[in-house]
Motif scaffolding. Structure first.
Motif, PDB file in Angstrom:
ATOM      1  N   ARG A   1       3.619-116.179   2.147  1.00 53.75           N
ATOM      2  CA  ARG A   1       4.875-116.822   1.722  1.00 53.75           C
ATOM      3  C   ARG A   1       5.111-116.681   0.226  1.00 53.75           C
ATOM      4  O   ARG A   1       6.253-116.514  -0.220  1.00 53.75           O
ATOM      5  CB  ARG A   1       4.857-118.288   2.130  1.00 53.75           C
ATOM      6  N   THR A   2       4.048-116.754  -0.566  1.00 51.28           N
ATOM      7  CA  THR A   2       4.234-116.603  -2.016  1.00 51.28           C
ATOM      8  C   THR A   2       4.632-115.173  -2.381  1.00 51.28           C
ATOM      9  O   THR A   2       5.236-114.948  -3.424  1.00 51.28           O
ATOM     10  CB  THR A   2       2.949-116.975  -2.769  1.00 51.28           C
ATOM     11  N   ARG A   3       4.321-114.221  -1.510  1.00 52.07           N
ATOM     12  CA  ARG A   3       4.686-112.827  -1.792  1.00 52.07           C
ATOM     13  C   ARG A   3       6.081-112.459  -1.289  1.00 52.07           C
ATOM     14  O   ARG A   3       6.653-111.462  -1.741  1.00 52.07           O
ATOM     15  CB  ARG A   3       3.672-111.879  -1.152  1.00 52.07           C
ATOM     16  N   GLU A   4       6.601-113.198  -0.339  1.00 52.77           N
ATOM     17  CA  GLU A   4       7.865-112.825   0.304  1.00 52.77           C
ATOM     18  C   GLU A   4       9.005-112.568  -0.681  1.00 52.77           C
ATOM     19  O   GLU A   4       9.746-111.587  -0.522  1.00 52.77           O
ATOM     20  CB  GLU A   4       8.256-113.892   1.327  1.00 52.77           C
ATOM     21  N   PRO A   5       9.187-113.382  -1.730  1.00 53.68           N
ATOM     22  CA  PRO A   5      10.286-113.097  -2.658  1.00 53.68           C
ATOM     23  C   PRO A   5      10.123-111.773  -3.416  1.00 53.68           C
ATOM     24  O   PRO A   5      11.101-111.255  -3.957  1.00 53.68           O
ATOM     25  CB  PRO A   5      10.243-114.288  -3.624  1.00 53.68           C
ATOM     26  N   MET A   6       8.898-111.240  -3.447  1.00 52.36           N
ATOM     27  CA  MET A   6       8.642-110.018  -4.208  1.00 52.36           C
ATOM     28  C   MET A   6       8.650-108.756  -3.348  1.00 52.36           C
ATOM     29  O   MET A   6       8.561-107.653  -3.874  1.00 52.36           O
ATOM     30  CB  MET A   6       7.277-110.127  -4.910  1.00 52.36           C
ATOM     31  N   LEU A   7       8.759-108.901  -2.028  1.00 43.74           N
ATOM     32  CA  LEU A   7       8.615-107.747  -1.155  1.00 43.74           C
ATOM     33  C   LEU A   7       9.704-106.704  -1.391  1.00 43.74           C
ATOM     34  O   LEU A   7       9.440-105.502  -1.377  1.00 43.74           O
ATOM     35  CB  LEU A   7       8.624-108.196   0.307  1.00 43.74           C
ATOM     36  N   GLU A   8      10.936-107.146  -1.607  1.00 40.62           N
ATOM     37  CA  GLU A   8      12.026-106.195  -1.780  1.00 40.62           C
ATOM     38  C   GLU A   8      11.898-105.419  -3.080  1.00 40.62           C
ATOM     39  O   GLU A   8      12.123-104.206  -3.121  1.00 40.62           O
ATOM     40  CB  GLU A   8      13.370-106.929  -1.729  1.00 40.62           C
ATOM     41  N   SER A   9      11.517-106.104  -4.144  1.00 37.28           N
ATOM     42  CA  SER A   9      11.373-105.428  -5.441  1.00 37.28           C
ATOM     43  C   SER A   9      10.056-104.676  -5.542  1.00 37.28           C
ATOM     44  O   SER A   9       9.916-103.741  -6.335  1.00 37.28           O
ATOM     45  CB  SER A   9      11.477-106.438  -6.586  1.00 37.28           C
ATOM     46  N   GLY A  10       9.070-105.072  -4.740  1.00 37.10           N
ATOM     47  CA  GLY A  10       7.794-104.363  -4.734  1.00 37.10           C
ATOM     48  C   GLY A  10       6.849-104.838  -5.818  1.00 37.10           C
ATOM     49  O   GLY A  10       7.128-105.749  -6.593  1.00 37.10           O
ATOM     50  N   GLY A  11       5.716-104.203  -5.879  1.00 35.08           N
ATOM     51  CA  GLY A  11       4.669-104.539  -6.837  1.00 35.08           C
ATOM     52  C   GLY A  11       3.354-103.979  -6.345  1.00 35.08           C
ATOM     53  O   GLY A  11       3.303-103.310  -5.307  1.00 35.08           O
ATOM     54  N   VAL A  12       2.299-104.215  -7.096  1.00 35.70           N
ATOM     55  CA  VAL A  12       0.982-103.721  -6.688  1.00 35.70           C
ATOM     56  C   VAL A  12       0.006-104.892  -6.580  1.00 35.70           C
ATOM     57  O   VAL A  12       0.116-105.889  -7.286  1.00 35.70           O
ATOM     58  CB  VAL A  12       0.414-102.665  -7.660  1.00 35.70           C
ATOM     59  N   ILE A  13      -0.914-104.738  -5.629  1.00 36.29           N
ATOM     60  CA  ILE A  13      -2.029-105.668  -5.502  1.00 36.29           C
ATOM     61  C   ILE A  13      -3.212-105.031  -6.220  1.00 36.29           C
ATOM     62  O   ILE A  13      -3.635-103.926  -5.888  1.00 36.29           O
ATOM     63  CB  ILE A  13      -2.372-105.930  -4.034  1.00 36.29           C
ATOM     64  N   SER A  14      -3.710-105.723  -7.211  1.00 37.79           N
ATOM     65  CA  SER A  14      -4.770-105.159  -8.040  1.00 37.79           C
ATOM     66  C   SER A  14      -6.031-104.885  -7.234  1.00 37.79           C
ATOM     67  O   SER A  14      -6.504-105.740  -6.484  1.00 37.79           O
ATOM     68  CB  SER A  14      -5.093-106.119  -9.195  1.00 37.79           C
ATOM     69  N   GLY A  15      -6.571-103.691  -7.421  1.00 37.00           N
ATOM     70  CA  GLY A  15      -7.842-103.362  -6.792  1.00 37.00           C
ATOM     71  C   GLY A  15      -8.952-104.265  -7.271  1.00 37.00           C
ATOM     72  O   GLY A  15      -9.885-104.562  -6.513  1.00 37.00           O
ATOM     73  N   LYS A  16      -8.875-104.704  -8.523  1.00 38.86           N
ATOM     74  CA  LYS A  16      -9.900-105.611  -9.035  1.00 38.86           C
ATOM     75  C   LYS A  16      -9.839-106.959  -8.330  1.00 38.86           C
ATOM     76  O   LYS A  16     -10.865-107.589  -8.070  1.00 38.86           O
ATOM     77  CB  LYS A  16      -9.733-105.785 -10.546  1.00 38.86           C
ATOM     78  N   GLU A  17      -8.627-107.408  -8.017  1.00 41.95           N
ATOM     79  CA  GLU A  17      -8.481-108.664  -7.277  1.00 41.95           C
ATOM     80  C   GLU A  17      -9.102-108.544  -5.889  1.00 41.95           C
ATOM     81  O   GLU A  17      -9.810-109.443  -5.426  1.00 41.95           O
ATOM     82  CB  GLU A  17      -6.996-109.014  -7.156  1.00 41.95           C
ATOM     83  N   LEU A  18      -8.850-107.435  -5.233  1.00 44.42           N
ATOM     84  CA  LEU A  18      -9.423-107.215  -3.906  1.00 44.42           C
ATOM     85  C   LEU A  18     -10.942-107.141  -3.983  1.00 44.42           C
ATOM     86  O   LEU A  18     -11.655-107.678  -3.136  1.00 44.42           O
ATOM     87  CB  LEU A  18      -8.854-105.929  -3.304  1.00 44.42           C
ATOM     88  N   ALA A  19     -11.448-106.464  -5.019  1.00 44.49           N
ATOM     89  CA  ALA A  19     -12.895-106.331  -5.177  1.00 44.49           C
ATOM     90  C   ALA A  19     -13.550-107.693  -5.391  1.00 44.49           C
ATOM     91  O   ALA A  19     -14.640-107.964  -4.878  1.00 44.49           O
ATOM     92  CB  ALA A  19     -13.213-105.398  -6.330  1.00 44.49           C
ATOM     93  N   ARG A  20     -12.888-108.563  -6.160  1.00 44.32           N
ATOM     94  CA  ARG A  20     -13.438-109.905  -6.391  1.00 44.32           C
ATOM     95  C   ARG A  20     -13.511-110.695  -5.087  1.00 44.32           C
ATOM     96  O   ARG A  20     -14.456-111.456  -4.853  1.00 44.32           O
ATOM     97  CB  ARG A  20     -12.588-110.649  -7.423  1.00 44.32           C
ATOM     98  N   THR A  21     -12.513-110.518  -4.226  1.00 41.31           N
ATOM     99  CA  THR A  21     -12.526-111.215  -2.942  1.00 41.31           C
ATOM    100  C   THR A  21     -13.708-110.772  -2.100  1.00 41.31           C
ATOM    101  O   THR A  21     -14.438-111.586  -1.528  1.00 41.31           O
ATOM    102  CB  THR A  21     -11.216-110.970  -2.183  1.00 41.31           C
ATOM    103  N   PHE A  22     -13.922-109.460  -2.013  1.00 41.22           N
ATOM    104  CA  PHE A  22     -15.038-108.951  -1.225  1.00 41.22           C
ATOM    105  C   PHE A  22     -16.378-109.378  -1.826  1.00 41.22           C
ATOM    106  O   PHE A  22     -17.332-109.681  -1.103  1.00 41.22           O
ATOM    107  CB  PHE A  22     -14.967-107.432  -1.114  1.00 41.22           C
ATOM    108  N   SER A  23     -16.453-109.416  -3.151  1.00 48.75           N
ATOM    109  CA  SER A  23     -17.693-109.857  -3.793  1.00 48.75           C
ATOM    110  C   SER A  23     -17.987-111.318  -3.492  1.00 48.75           C
ATOM    111  O   SER A  23     -19.145-111.714  -3.330  1.00 48.75           O
ATOM    112  CB  SER A  23     -17.609-109.653  -5.310  1.00 48.75           C
ATOM    113  N   ALA A  24     -16.933-112.125  -3.393  1.00 50.65           N
ATOM    114  CA  ALA A  24     -17.114-113.550  -3.127  1.00 50.65           C
ATOM    115  C   ALA A  24     -17.709-113.801  -1.754  1.00 50.65           C
ATOM    116  O   ALA A  24     -18.293-114.865  -1.511  1.00 50.65           O
ATOM    117  CB  ALA A  24     -15.781-114.287  -3.260  1.00 50.65           C
TER     118      ALA A  24
END
Length: 574
Positions: free
Chosen positions: A357-380
């Protein structure tokens, strides 16, 4: 005359104090939106179980153990040894932790950790709530370990004394450097370079678009199987997990077995491509790569191998290809791929509808999900091994971690397009739509994985914390073609990247495919060594006859662009 309270009365007072502490902790979590916030849908924090007889019994044991620890520390009785770390917990292995004060600190922490976990188990009202609370409570417990703080870690204090404080000073420099780059250093990164000693299997880039480069590897045998092999790796990390150093490169081994091998090298998405959708990865990624392979080799069909999220991209591309009449695949191999997300493992605790839901307003304009953010999740998911271990050794002891190619790759992340990744979370993890035929469409085609009838080889890893093997087994209930399921020892990476030459670990096979994964495992046969050989024995009969190896890469239509590994994989995040 003063009459001291009875132990029962003292217990009641302590229990009341703990109840108040519990409520304050819950309220703080809700206020901050942290891990202790309500689990989902406004679920209330579980009630305090202070009147439960079993709970009171556990509380009594906890307080008695704490009292014994204190009495042992001050010499009123023999030092207590009441609890030991769990098997595999290496945080307290050093002999310094056996000194009286630090033995007390260690055991106090372990007893309190056990008490907290028991509290969650007793307090949670349902299984889902209990599981989520237990996960984040474990995260909290791991974070407050005395091993993570200089003043309560005897190894850190001893080293600081021996080096006149230089170890702490060096650690501070390393901490500041990691803060600047935004990630924890897990290996000596000076020892590695993509294209120099990683991803060095000879090959050529024969096609590229804005999403991927296609590599064609140079044959190392005089003859090759006439049916080529296309590899679709995950787009979350760089492809060279499959092509590390020569001695542990799966790609190199595959080429040596006589397969004409092509590989998709996904691009780390820059901001200008932030509108890419899952449909784009299917049409302009998987299907485009397969089309180029057909044009170069001039064969109608190919075998295809995929890994992790690459397998989900591939599986969703097949119904689109079926609808278009593109019968291009001879067989399908899935390595640690989760199509049935009924039980996705601990990662589910980081994914809920609030994220979408927090991403929905940004879907039309787009953006990137940081690889570092994803890596931190997997590390956790494995915080003690992939976070706190390096906090202690790097920042508190000032040590430089040893070179390790796998951990270099682990920190070499790639960005994803926000619409693509959000679609993935919503349809796969939250709605589990891959097991619901026709529940969503891609490229205008309703997706139905139950129509996939290709011969399939499905590999899972028994200790995988990203793709639990029982969830991977769910694929056996989706596809309708002939299927072989193989289970390897170890985890997501170590279980998969297991060179034949090393002759390590083992794997399990069972030709029968019962409904329940536990039934499959009970009747499975264990075999020593790498599962790669089993896969090769399965794939070779589906790869046609042996023919002369191609003398040159590419074709007139697809001329060589640059040597492997190509530009895309070399790009690193700032």
């Amino acid at each position: 005359m003063f009459n001291p309270p009875s132990f029962d009365a003292l217990l009641q007072q302590l229990n009341e104090a703990q109840r108040q502490w519990w409520q304050q902790w819950a309220q703080a979590g809700v206020a901050s939106g942290g891990a202790t916030a309500p689990v989902s849908g406004g679920a209330a924090w579980p009630a305090w179980p202070g009147t439960d007889p079993e709970w009171l019994s556990r509380q009594t044991d906890f307080y008695r153990a704490q009292l014994d620890l204190w009495l042992g520390l001050v010499g009123a009785k023999a030092p207590a040894r009441l609890i030991e770390p769990e098997k595999g917990d290496r945080r307290f292995n050093a002999p310094e932790w056996e000194e009286p004060l630090f033995s007390f600190i260690k055991q106090n922490y372990l007893l309190t950790a056990k008490w907290l976990m028991d509290s969650v188990s007793a307090a949670a009202s349902d299984e889902a709530t209990r599981e989520k609370l237990a996960f984040f409570t474990r995260q909290y417990i791991d974070a407050i370990s005395p091993a993570n703080f200089a003043l309560t870690n005897p190894e850190v204090l001893k080293l600081a004394a021996e080096t006149n404080g230089e170890s702490l000073a060096d650690g501070m420099k390393k901490l500041l450097a990691d803060v600047q780059k935004g990630s924890i250093t897990m290996t000596d990164e000076r020892e590695f370079e993509v294209g120099r000693n990683l991803a060095v299997t000879p090959g050529t880039v024969v096609f590229e678009n804005e999403l991927f480069q296609l590599l064609q590897y140079t044959p190392s045998t005089g003859q090759v199987f006439e049916t080529p092999l296309l590899i679709v790796p995950p787009c979350v990390n760089k492809y060279y997990i499959m092509d590390l150093q020569p001695e542990n490169s799966m790609v190199r081994w595959i080429v040596e077995q006589g397969y004409t091998t092509f590989l998709v090298s996904w691009r780390s998405i820059p901001p200008e491509l932030g509108k890419l959708k899952w449909d784009d990865y299917v049409a302009d990624g998987v299907i485009q790569a397969a089309e180029v392979v057909r044009e170069i080799i001039r064969r109608d069909k190919m075998n295809v191998l995929s890994f992790c999220i690459g397998g989900e991209l591939l599986a969703t591309a097949i119904p689109v290809m079926q609808a278009r009449g593109l019968d291009w695949f001879e067989s399908l191999t899935l390595m640690t791929v989760m199509l049935d997300h009924t039980d996705p493992g601990d990662i589910k605790h980081f994914i809920d509808w609030n994220v979408v839901r927090t991403r929905e307003p940004m879907l039309e304009s787009g953006g990137v999900i940081s690889g570092k953010e994803l890596a931190r999740t997997f590390s956790a998911l494995r915080a003690n091994d992939l976070i706190w271990n390096y906090v202690v050794n790097n920042y508190l002891k000032g040590q430089t971690p040893p070179p390790f190619d796998l951990l270099y790759w682990n920190n070499d992340s790639a960005n994803l397009a926000l619409p693509m990744h959000t679609f993935f979370l919503e349809n796969m993890y939250l709605n589990n739509n891959l097991v619901k035929p026709g529940s969503f469409s891609l490229c205008g085609v309703p997706i139905d994985l139950t129509r996939i009838d290709l011969p399939s080889y499905v590999f899972a890893a028994r200790e995988d914390h990203i793709v639990p093997w029982r969830s991977a087994y769910g694929t056996t209930r989706l596809f309708r073609g002939p299927l072989r399921f193989v289970l390897g020892a170890s985890g997501h990476i170590a279980g998969t990247i297991n060179p034949v030459s090393a002759n390590k670990r083992n794997y399990w096979v069972n030709d029968a495919l019962p409904e329940a994964p536990e039934q499959w495992f009970e009747a499975a046969q264990s075999r020593p060594g790498s599962w790669w050989q089993d896969w090769h024995d399965w794939l070779a009969p589906r790869s046609g006859k042996l023919v002369a190896a191609p003398k040159k890469p590419g074709s007139k239509q697809h001329a060589p662009i640059e040597p492997a590994p190509g530009r895309y994989v070399k790009a690193r995040l700032d």
